[in-house]
Design a protein around this motif. Structure first.
Motif, PDB file in Angstrom:
ATOM      1  N   VAL A 167      24.039  -6.850   6.598  1.00 58.93           N
ATOM      2  CA  VAL A 167      23.078  -6.310   7.569  1.00 58.93           C
ATOM      3  C   VAL A 167      21.755  -7.022   7.364  1.00 58.93           C
ATOM      4  O   VAL A 167      21.352  -7.280   6.233  1.00 58.93           O
ATOM      5  CB  VAL A 167      22.890  -4.791   7.334  1.00 58.93           C
ATOM      6  CG1 VAL A 167      21.854  -4.204   8.287  1.00 58.93           C
ATOM      7  CG2 VAL A 167      24.220  -4.068   7.496  1.00 58.93           C
ATOM      8  N   PHE A 183      21.068  -6.863  14.054  1.00 54.36           N
ATOM      9  CA  PHE A 183      21.246  -6.221  12.743  1.00 54.36           C
ATOM     10  C   PHE A 183      22.288  -6.903  11.858  1.00 54.36           C
ATOM     11  O   PHE A 183      22.302  -6.677  10.654  1.00 54.36           O
ATOM     12  CB  PHE A 183      21.682  -4.749  12.917  1.00 54.36           C
ATOM     13  CG  PHE A 183      20.619  -3.870  13.492  1.00 54.36           C
ATOM     14  CD1 PHE A 183      19.590  -3.370  12.697  1.00 54.36           C
ATOM     15  CD2 PHE A 183      20.635  -3.534  14.833  1.00 54.36           C
ATOM     16  CE1 PHE A 183      18.602  -2.551  13.224  1.00 54.36           C
ATOM     17  CE2 PHE A 183      19.656  -2.708  15.375  1.00 54.36           C
ATOM     18  CZ  PHE A 183      18.640  -2.221  14.562  1.00 54.36           C
ATOM     19  N   GLY A 188      19.613   1.459  18.203  1.00 60.67           N
ATOM     20  CA  GLY A 188      20.459   0.509  17.483  1.00 60.67           C
ATOM     21  C   GLY A 188      20.677   0.845  16.021  1.00 60.67           C
ATOM     22  O   GLY A 188      21.436   0.172  15.332  1.00 60.67           O
ATOM     23  N   ASP A 189      19.987   1.880  15.535  1.00 57.79           N
ATOM     24  CA  ASP A 189      20.105   2.200  14.104  1.00 57.79           C
ATOM     25  C   ASP A 189      19.812   3.684  13.901  1.00 57.79           C
ATOM     26  O   ASP A 189      19.371   4.368  14.829  1.00 57.79           O
ATOM     27  CB  ASP A 189      19.118   1.342  13.304  1.00 57.79           C
ATOM     28  CG  ASP A 189      19.556   1.192  11.841  1.00 57.79           C
ATOM     29  OD1 ASP A 189      20.587   1.776  11.455  1.00 57.79           O
ATOM     30  OD2 ASP A 189      18.849   0.496  11.095  1.00 57.79           O
ATOM     31  N   HIS A 190      20.058   4.159  12.700  1.00 63.53           N
ATOM     32  CA  HIS A 190      19.797   5.566  12.349  1.00 63.53           C
ATOM     33  C   HIS A 190      20.494   6.516  13.333  1.00 63.53           C
ATOM     34  O   HIS A 190      19.871   7.440  13.866  1.00 63.53           O
ATOM     35  CB  HIS A 190      18.280   5.845  12.319  1.00 63.53           C
ATOM     36  CG  HIS A 190      17.547   4.998  11.323  1.00 63.53           C
ATOM     37  ND1 HIS A 190      17.561   5.254   9.970  1.00 63.53           N
ATOM     38  CD2 HIS A 190      16.815   3.883  11.490  1.00 63.53           C
ATOM     39  CE1 HIS A 190      16.848   4.326   9.350  1.00 63.53           C
ATOM     40  NE2 HIS A 190      16.386   3.482  10.238  1.00 63.53           N
ATOM     41  N   SER A 198      20.587   4.664   7.815  1.00 62.82           N
ATOM     42  CA  SER A 198      20.386   3.329   8.379  1.00 62.82           C
ATOM     43  C   SER A 198      21.672   2.515   8.239  1.00 62.82           C
ATOM     44  O   SER A 198      22.538   2.823   7.418  1.00 62.82           O
ATOM     45  CB  SER A 198      19.246   2.612   7.661  1.00 62.82           C
ATOM     46  OG  SER A 198      19.662   2.242   6.365  1.00 62.82           O
ATOM     47  N   ARG A 199      21.786   1.456   9.040  1.00 57.33           N
ATOM     48  CA  ARG A 199      22.948   0.559   8.929  1.00 57.33           C
ATOM     49  C   ARG A 199      23.047   0.016   7.510  1.00 57.33           C
ATOM     50  O   ARG A 199      24.139  -0.099   6.961  1.00 57.33           O
ATOM     51  CB  ARG A 199      22.808  -0.619   9.905  1.00 57.33           C
ATOM     52  CG  ARG A 199      23.012  -0.257  11.347  1.00 57.33           C
ATOM     53  CD  ARG A 199      23.131  -1.535  12.165  1.00 57.33           C
ATOM     54  NE  ARG A 199      23.122  -1.292  13.593  1.00 57.33           N
ATOM     55  CZ  ARG A 199      24.115  -1.622  14.423  1.00 57.33           C
ATOM     56  NH1 ARG A 199      25.204  -2.210  13.968  1.00 57.33           N
ATOM     57  NH2 ARG A 199      24.011  -1.401  15.716  1.00 57.33           N
ATOM     58  N   LYS A 200      21.883  -0.354   6.947  1.00 56.66           N
ATOM     59  CA  LYS A 200      21.854  -0.906   5.586  1.00 56.66           C
ATOM     60  C   LYS A 200      22.494   0.063   4.612  1.00 56.66           C
ATOM     61  O   LYS A 200      23.352  -0.322   3.800  1.00 56.66           O
ATOM     62  CB  LYS A 200      20.414  -1.194   5.162  1.00 56.66           C
ATOM     63  CG  LYS A 200      19.962  -2.581   5.488  1.00 56.66           C
ATOM     64  CD  LYS A 200      18.871  -3.066   4.515  1.00 56.66           C
ATOM     65  CE  LYS A 200      18.572  -4.526   4.774  1.00 56.66           C
ATOM     66  NZ  LYS A 200      17.368  -4.759   5.546  1.00 56.66           N
ATOM     67  N   THR A 254      15.019  -2.902  19.513  1.00 56.66           N
ATOM     68  CA  THR A 254      16.334  -2.305  19.256  1.00 56.66           C
ATOM     69  C   THR A 254      16.438  -0.854  19.762  1.00 56.66           C
ATOM     70  O   THR A 254      17.368  -0.145  19.392  1.00 56.66           O
ATOM     71  CB  THR A 254      16.694  -2.358  17.756  1.00 56.66           C
ATOM     72  OG1 THR A 254      15.697  -1.648  17.028  1.00 56.66           O
ATOM     73  CG2 THR A 254      16.785  -3.777  17.249  1.00 56.66           C
ATOM     74  N   HIS A 290      25.583   4.411  21.595  1.00 58.39           N
ATOM     75  CA  HIS A 290      24.169   4.190  21.259  1.00 58.39           C
ATOM     76  C   HIS A 290      23.239   5.137  22.005  1.00 58.39           C
ATOM     77  O   HIS A 290      22.038   5.164  21.719  1.00 58.39           O
ATOM     78  CB  HIS A 290      23.755   2.746  21.578  1.00 58.39           C
ATOM     79  CG  HIS A 290      24.548   1.708  20.829  1.00 58.39           C
ATOM     80  ND1 HIS A 290      25.451   0.866  21.451  1.00 58.39           N
ATOM     81  CD2 HIS A 290      24.601   1.400  19.512  1.00 58.39           C
ATOM     82  CE1 HIS A 290      26.000   0.079  20.549  1.00 58.39           C
ATOM     83  NE2 HIS A 290      25.515   0.382  19.362  1.00 58.39           N
ATOM     84  N   ASP A 292      17.472  -7.495   8.688  1.00 55.24           N
ATOM     85  CA  ASP A 292      16.345  -6.795   9.280  1.00 55.24           C
ATOM     86  C   ASP A 292      16.114  -7.371  10.684  1.00 55.24           C
ATOM     87  O   ASP A 292      16.016  -8.583  10.827  1.00 55.24           O
ATOM     88  CB  ASP A 292      15.127  -7.059   8.370  1.00 55.24           C
ATOM     89  CG  ASP A 292      14.029  -6.084   8.644  1.00 55.24           C
ATOM     90  OD1 ASP A 292      13.795  -5.800   9.837  1.00 55.24           O
ATOM     91  OD2 ASP A 292      13.409  -5.604   7.674  1.00 55.24           O
TER      92      ASP A 292
END
Ligand SMILES: O=C(O)CCC(=O)C(=O)O
Ligand SMILES: [Fe+2]
Length: 291
Positions: free
Chosen positions: A187, A79, A163-165, A173-175, A195, A218, A189
């Motif tokens: 960050v 990411f 790994g996200d959300h 999201s990380r973004k 992930t 995580h 994609d």
């Protein structure tokens, strides 16, 4: 029971920084090509202490990479975008305008990958005048200190790691989080890199053969159980795994390098330097499939 961590070495010296884990290593210049004996002693020091620290190192990105490559292939963060000149190196930056920091909760690196990072090498380029320490916790001790009843109950559980959300970030999201923070870090994609992964909660370290509690931020649920069923036990184990007597805390100086074994520690980057800048260069080394 904790191992004594009293190994003696020919090529280096170690000084424990806490009872549970962590030692400073003296006598090694990481900018030089190390002979196999020195590397073997560093490996023993890492396995004994779970995290080791080198002070007053002067490393170019190429020199840090050369040291990291002695341990295996480089793990690319799915990411986070690496440095333009050195994509293998993640520059961790926090400036006075940023509120959030990277790694500011208990976790073990890339636990969401099917083969999570074996180790992380973090090199301090610029540190605040005070604050910005990193904490570590010993997951062998976390496991060994559980009751026999709890050990029996969790023996076959498997964790679902994402790994996200993250739920803790309201599912954002990380973004979105990095954009809201106007973060200096970029960050990317992950494309088709996996992930979300399922791992054993009780893991055997592939080199020491010791069992440990493999848990971190995580972990979203237990495989085959609902979130509601999983949450109370995850909450208990997370809290238990970071009891003060299992931890150490490292005070950085420019030129310090920490090398931790992600297979048996969690870590936490403390966000307590609002008006200052902290810049670190991070390389992660590939690991194997947890069993
Ligand atoms: O900046 C730190 O102290 C640690 C950040 C982190 O979690 C990492 O590098 O994996
Ligand atoms: Fe981390």
């Amino acid at each position: 029971m904790n191992v004594l961590r009293n190994s003696t070495y020919q090529r280096l010296e170690t000084h424990k920084i806490a009872g549970a884990l962590g030692a400073e290593v003296e006598g090694v210049d990481l900018s030089q090509e190390l002979d196999d004996e020195t590397l073997a002693e560093i490996r023993s020091a890492l396995l004994d202490n779970c995290v080791i620290f080198f002070r007053n190192q002067s490393l170019t990105p190429d020199q840090q990479l050369a040291f990291a490559r002695r341990w295996g292939e480089i793990h690319f963060h799915p990411f986070m975008e690496g440095m333009k000149s050195h994509p293998e190196i993640l520059e961790i930056v926090k400036t006075p305008t940023e509120k959030k920091n990277f790694g500011g909760s208990w976790h073990t690196d890339q636990m969401f990958s099917p083969q999570p990072a074996m180790g992380t090498m973090l090199y301090a380029k610029q540190v605040p005048s005070a604050g910005g320490d990193t904490m570590f916790t010993n997951q062998y001790l976390a496991y060994e200190s559980l009751s026999d009843g709890m050990k029996r109950m969790i023996a076959d559980l498997r964790t679902v790691c994402v790994g996200d959300h993250f739920k803790g970030h309201g599912g954002k999201s990380r973004k979105e989080i990095h954009a809201a923070n106007q973060s200096s870090m970029r960050v990317k994609d992950p494309g088709d890199v996996q992930t979300t992964s399922v791992h054993p909660l009780v893991r055997t370290h592939p080199e020491t053969g010791r069992k440990l509690l493999y848990i971190g931020g995580h972990v979203q649920s237990f495989d085959g159980m609902t979130d509601a069923e999983s949450e109370p036990l995850i909450e208990f184990l997370m809290k238990h795994s970071v009891r003060p007597e299992f931890t150490c805390r490292f005070r950085w100086e420019t030129g310090s390098l920490a090398f931790w074994d992600n297979r048996c520690v969690q870590h936490f980057a403390i966000n307590d330097y609002p008006a200052e800048t902290r810049i670190m260069h991070r390389i992660t080394v590939c690991g194997d499939t947890p069993f």
